[in-house]
Design a protein around this motif. Structure first.
Motif, PDB file in Angstrom:
ATOM      1  N   GLY A   2       0.805  -1.208   0.000  1.00 33.98           N
ATOM      2  CA  GLY A   2       0.000   0.000   0.000  1.00 33.98           C
ATOM      3  C   GLY A   2       0.842   1.263   0.000  1.00 33.98           C
ATOM      4  O   GLY A   2       2.026   1.255   0.358  1.00 33.98           O
ATOM      5  N   GLU A   3       0.235   2.344  -0.384  1.00 32.55           N
ATOM      6  CA  GLU A   3       0.947   3.623  -0.440  1.00 32.55           C
ATOM      7  C   GLU A   3       1.490   4.047   0.921  1.00 32.55           C
ATOM      8  O   GLU A   3       2.557   4.636   1.015  1.00 32.55           O
ATOM      9  CB  GLU A   3       0.016   4.702  -0.971  1.00 32.55           C
ATOM     10  N   ASP A   4       0.749   3.778   1.984  1.00 29.12           N
ATOM     11  CA  ASP A   4       1.147   4.205   3.320  1.00 29.12           C
ATOM     12  C   ASP A   4       2.106   3.230   3.997  1.00 29.12           C
ATOM     13  O   ASP A   4       2.511   3.443   5.132  1.00 29.12           O
ATOM     14  CB  ASP A   4      -0.085   4.377   4.205  1.00 29.12           C
ATOM     15  N   CYS A   5       2.460   2.166   3.313  1.00 31.14           N
ATOM     16  CA  CYS A   5       3.328   1.144   3.893  1.00 31.14           C
ATOM     17  C   CYS A   5       4.789   1.598   3.807  1.00 31.14           C
ATOM     18  O   CYS A   5       5.311   1.843   2.721  1.00 31.14           O
ATOM     19  CB  CYS A   5       3.146  -0.179   3.139  1.00 31.14           C
ATOM     20  N   LYS A   8       9.648  -1.521   2.009  1.00 29.31           N
ATOM     21  CA  LYS A   8       9.851  -1.525   0.568  1.00 29.31           C
ATOM     22  C   LYS A   8      10.697  -2.731   0.192  1.00 29.31           C
ATOM     23  O   LYS A   8      11.416  -3.294   1.013  1.00 29.31           O
ATOM     24  CB  LYS A   8      10.544  -0.244   0.124  1.00 29.31           C
TER      25      LYS A   8
END
Length: 65
Positions: A2-5, A8
């Protein structure tokens, strides 16, 4: 992811995963042997078949209880 995760997947992380077994195996085996020498139960499953057999044994034992 998700974007907020904040986690990486990058080259450094992939390299860590790729090299983990070779780098850590001796240390892990040493700790398992130490645990066994102080009386702790260590179950060492090295093949997929050993894992399948052990899980089947656990299932059959839990059915008895």
């Amino acid at each position: 992811m998700g974007e907020d995760c904040p986690e990486k997947i990058d080259v450094e992380f992939l390299r860590y995963i790729w090299r983990f077994r070779k780098r850590e195996q001796d240390r892990i085996e040493k700790r398992l042997v130490e645990a066994k020498t102080v009386g702790k139960q260590v179950i060492w499953l090295k093949t997929r078949q050993e894992v399948k057999s052990y899980l089947a044994l656990l299932e059959s034992n839990s059915a008895i209880m």
